[in-house]
Design a protein around this motif. Structure first.
Motif, PDB file in Angstrom:
ATOM      1  N   THR A  56       0.869  -1.171   0.000  1.00 13.58           N
ATOM      2  CA  THR A  56       0.000   0.000   0.000  1.00 13.58           C
ATOM      3  C   THR A  56       0.910   1.226   0.000  1.00 13.58           C
ATOM      4  N   TRP A  57       0.328   2.392  -0.213  1.00 15.75           N
ATOM      5  CA  TRP A  57       1.181   3.584  -0.157  1.00 15.75           C
ATOM      6  C   TRP A  57       1.785   3.742   1.233  1.00 15.75           C
ATOM      7  N   GLU A  58       1.054   3.356   2.268  1.00 10.82           N
ATOM      8  CA  GLU A  58       1.555   3.491   3.640  1.00 10.82           C
ATOM      9  C   GLU A  58       2.785   2.614   3.852  1.00 10.82           C
ATOM     10  N   THR A  59       2.756   1.367   3.383  1.00 11.77           N
ATOM     11  CA  THR A  59       3.935   0.515   3.551  1.00 11.77           C
ATOM     12  C   THR A  59       5.054   0.934   2.605  1.00 11.77           C
ATOM     13  N   PHE A  60       4.705   1.380   1.415  1.00 19.93           N
ATOM     14  CA  PHE A  60       5.703   1.780   0.426  1.00 19.93           C
ATOM     15  C   PHE A  60       6.505   2.995   0.888  1.00 19.93           C
ATOM     16  N   SER A  61       5.833   3.935   1.572  1.00 20.55           N
ATOM     17  CA  SER A  61       6.444   5.238   1.866  1.00 20.55           C
ATOM     18  C   SER A  61       7.046   5.342   3.262  1.00 20.55           C
ATOM     19  N   THR A  62       7.094   4.243   4.007  1.00 25.82           N
ATOM     20  CA  THR A  62       7.540   4.302   5.401  1.00 25.82           C
ATOM     21  C   THR A  62       8.914   4.935   5.544  1.00 25.82           C
ATOM     22  N   ALA A  63       9.863   4.547   4.714  1.00 26.17           N
ATOM     23  CA  ALA A  63      11.224   5.071   4.850  1.00 26.17           C
ATOM     24  C   ALA A  63      11.315   6.553   4.506  1.00 26.17           C
ATOM     25  N   TRP A  64      10.424   7.044   3.657  1.00 30.07           N
ATOM     26  CA  TRP A  64      10.413   8.470   3.364  1.00 30.07           C
ATOM     27  C   TRP A  64       9.984   9.269   4.593  1.00 30.07           C
ATOM     28  N   ASP A  65       9.002   8.752   5.304  1.00 29.71           N
ATOM     29  CA  ASP A  65       8.497   9.459   6.478  1.00 29.71           C
ATOM     30  C   ASP A  65       9.450   9.382   7.672  1.00 29.71           C
ATOM     31  N   THR A  66      10.347   8.403   7.663  1.00 29.05           N
ATOM     32  CA  THR A  66      11.258   8.222   8.795  1.00 29.05           C
ATOM     33  C   THR A  66      12.691   8.595   8.434  1.00 29.05           C
ATOM     34  N   ASP A  67      13.293   7.875   7.505  1.00 29.36           N
ATOM     35  CA  ASP A  67      14.719   8.044   7.205  1.00 29.36           C
ATOM     36  C   ASP A  67      15.017   9.408   6.574  1.00 29.36           C
ATOM     37  N   VAL A  68      14.209   9.789   5.596  1.00 26.89           N
ATOM     38  CA  VAL A  68      14.463  11.071   4.921  1.00 26.89           C
ATOM     39  C   VAL A  68      14.114  12.233   5.841  1.00 26.89           C
ATOM     40  N   ARG A  69      13.014  12.103   6.553  1.00 26.35           N
ATOM     41  CA  ARG A  69      12.627  13.176   7.476  1.00 26.35           C
ATOM     42  C   ARG A  69      13.695  13.372   8.556  1.00 26.35           C
ATOM     43  N   GLN A  70      14.239  12.274   9.065  1.00 26.81           N
ATOM     44  CA  GLN A  70      15.306  12.385  10.062  1.00 26.81           C
ATOM     45  C   GLN A  70      16.528  13.106   9.484  1.00 26.81           C
TER      46      GLN A  70
END
Length: 251
Positions: free
Chosen positions: A98-112
């Motif tokens: 899903t988009w939620e599982t696909f985008s997890t690293a964007w919301d965590t790794d990139v944001r950090q």
């Protein structure tokens, strides 16, 4: 700069309860630094502290929180910041994400990476400070089972390079570097990924791991970060990281 240059300094390590984070924290503590270990799970942090000793200071918190980043940099003025926190990718073929599982690293790794780089530049950290961000070898080769993970890790590398460019442009003297570790089953998350890719290819996990050759370990990751933190390696902004050590990447 010798390893002893870190003696008495302060470091921040995010993801400090994870395998790579603990390896980095142990290496920095071994060089004489006090380590502020950031992670979301207080119990896991306390366990890490019990193993690493009094030089490890648990800081429960979310590494993606920009206010936490700004607060720790302002209060402690660390000489070394290592961004080892990251989302655990959901291992599925593209059509099953899903988009939620696909985008997890964007919301965590990139944001950090963005939040800490921005805070380090705006404070700014003292000249001679080093910020190391963990990207991934997946950023070079792709990772078809982990959704947007490879692209997010490529973005972490770009953000780190942008930050280093801004430090140079404004003559801040802060060094930013990205490390891109190879996949390794010596960590819990890496073991899960290796098993998933073995199943995807229809081979055993042992066969998949065997063809990988020498394996990266948390201790070798800590040693590599120590090279960057002490200025022993300054020949690039981004480095591939394998069991053989750091290899500079162009661009």
């Amino acid at each position: 700069m010798p390893v002893s240059a870190l003696n008495g300094s302060t470091a921040v390590v995010t993801g400090a309860s994870g395998d790579f984070g603990r390896g980095v924290a142990a290496a920095l503590i071994g060089a004489g630094a006090r380590v502020l270990g950031v992670a979301r799970d207080p119990e896991a942090l306390e366990k890490a502290g019990a193993d690493l000793g009094d030089s490890f200071v648990p800081v429960p918190g979310d590494a993606t929180d920009p206010d936490l980043a700004a607060e720790l940099l302002e209060r402690y003025a660390p000489r070394t910041v290592v961004l080892a926190a990251g989302a655990v990718p959901v291992m599925l073929p593209l059509q099953d994400h899903t988009w939620e599982t696909f985008s997890t690293a964007w919301d965590t790794d990139v944001r950090q990476a963005f939040g800490w780089a921005r805070a380090a530049l705006r404070r700014p950290l003292a000249p001679g400070s080093t910020v190391v961000a963990f990207s991934s070898g997946a950023a070079l080769r792709g990772s078809p089972l982990s959704g947007g993970y490879a692209g997010a890790k490529a973005a972490v590398r770009f953000v780190t390079g942008y930050a280093d460019g801004e430090s140079c442009r404004h003559e801040l003297g802060i060094r930013f570097a990205a490390v891109l570790p190879s996949l390794t089953p010596t960590t819990g998350h890496g073991a899960e990924a290796a098993a998933a890719y073995a199943a995807y290819e229809g081979i055993t996990t042992d066969a998949f791991v065997h063809r990988m050759g020498p394996l990266l370990t948390p201790a070798s990751v800590g040693a590599a970060v120590l090279e960057l933190a002490t200025g022993q390696r300054t020949d690039a902004v981004a480095y591939a990281l394998s069991a053989e050590g750091l290899s500079p990447l162009a661009g």
